[in-house]
Scaffold this active site. Sequence first.
Site, short mmCIF file in Angstrom:
data_model
loop_
_atom_site.label_atom_id
_atom_site.label_comp_id
_atom_site.label_asym_id
_atom_site.label_seq_id
_atom_site.Cartn_x
_atom_site.Cartn_y
_atom_site.Cartn_z
N GLY A 151 45.48 -0.25 -30.29
CA GLY A 151 46.94 -0.14 -30.30
C GLY A 151 47.46 0.80 -29.23
CG ASN A 213 32.62 -2.05 -26.45
OD1 ASN A 213 32.55 -1.33 -25.45
ND2 ASN A 213 33.41 -1.77 -27.46
CD GLU A 261 38.54 2.42 2.88
OE1 GLU A 261 37.51 1.74 3.00
OE2 GLU A 261 38.64 3.59 3.29
#
Length: 446
Positions: A151, A213, A261
């Site tokens: 959230g 993950n 860059e």
Amino acid sequence: MRECLSIHIGQAGVQIGDACWELYCLEHGIQPDGFILDHQHDNLENPKVEHMNASLDTFFHETRAGKHVPRTLFMDLEPTVIDGIRVGRYHSLFHPEQLVNGKEDAANTYARGRYSVGSEVIELVLERIRKLAEQCSGLQGFLIYRSFGGGTGSGFTSLLMERLSVEYCKKIKLEFSVYPSPRISTAVVEPYNAILTTHSTIEYSDCAFMVDNEALYDICQHKLGIERPSYASINRLIAQVSSSITASLRFEGPLNVDLIEFQTNLVPYPRIHFPITALAPIISAEKAYQEQLSVSDVTASCFEVSNQLVKCDPRLGKYMACCLLYRGDVVPKDVNEAIAAMKSRTSVQFVDWCPTGFKVGINYQPPAVVPGGDLARVQRAVCMLSNTTAIVEAWARLDHKFDLMYAKKAFLHWYITEGMELGEFVEAREDLAALEKDYEEVGLSF
């Protein structure tokens, strides 16, 4: 100086930040209290220390007492995770004003993070950022760490990015974003949050490096032999990527890469700014190899799916741009040979409108590892940032999950009661459909 401000938002951002600053301190020889380890003695023993800390000011502000304070802000809408830093090993490294928390959680909803709860603390956060910016002589830009699914990470970040774009319009904003995994989920409403935040930040973010993950868990299990990876193990992997990307800002090197860059070389069109990250070598401390891997070996490893920090298969797409950031014992001749070998591979395909494709950075500072951590110390390493059309697979996965829930109007009341309208969901989903189309079009041949 060309200073950078790091902003860590929400539980994921704050915990990644904790791992990042732990690693930066180890790399620069800074103790947990902010002082450099016996400075004079070190200079006599090791003349490289002075050279090593020549560009330290980009990330640390030195006080008159000689203490090095990170140029950073940690922010969460609830106190638990920030309190962990206040009492953690590096608690005296940060100024108390750099740790900001609200009193109530965003409860995994974008709407609370952006509107109701987030709006109460935004002015305080901007004031703290202003103070940090005033300490800089030439602020280069912001590095923002957050997750797409939480959230606070989704909602509050979108509010903050909007405000930063107004107050610091010319400054570059790079993101390190934890993307929702295909199978592992921390919240049911992740697809809503991720799509809403992508839509609301796409025009304010210059470049967002993606990690997820599930890919990190797989690396920990298969490469590092950790049966049940903790968030600490995962965050230290992300910290290694962050360290590689920022190494040329913090250390001198023969081929340095500036913040701007990354954007110039990796983003062919403003909306196509989601490079995927890969790291090599990833070797466990227990199985540390006796022989060191060559530049060609580590470069080839980066193009393997198992070394990528996002679940998507680059062989199914085309590369638009690729940035290889080498560290340690690396010379340009070896890099050129490694790149030539990669270009000859049929599995590495570039779009026909970008024939050169490779941007290279070389830094002589070898990678550091946390003592007692999972990673082995190596002489040379490479971090690859690649903008590939294959990432569209990840967006399509997310869009599909969004559609399944939205078709049943599931969980929408949590957003509506916080003042959001259904039109925002429709608009965000249409924008993501346009993003998928953008990726398909850039991959087409002339």
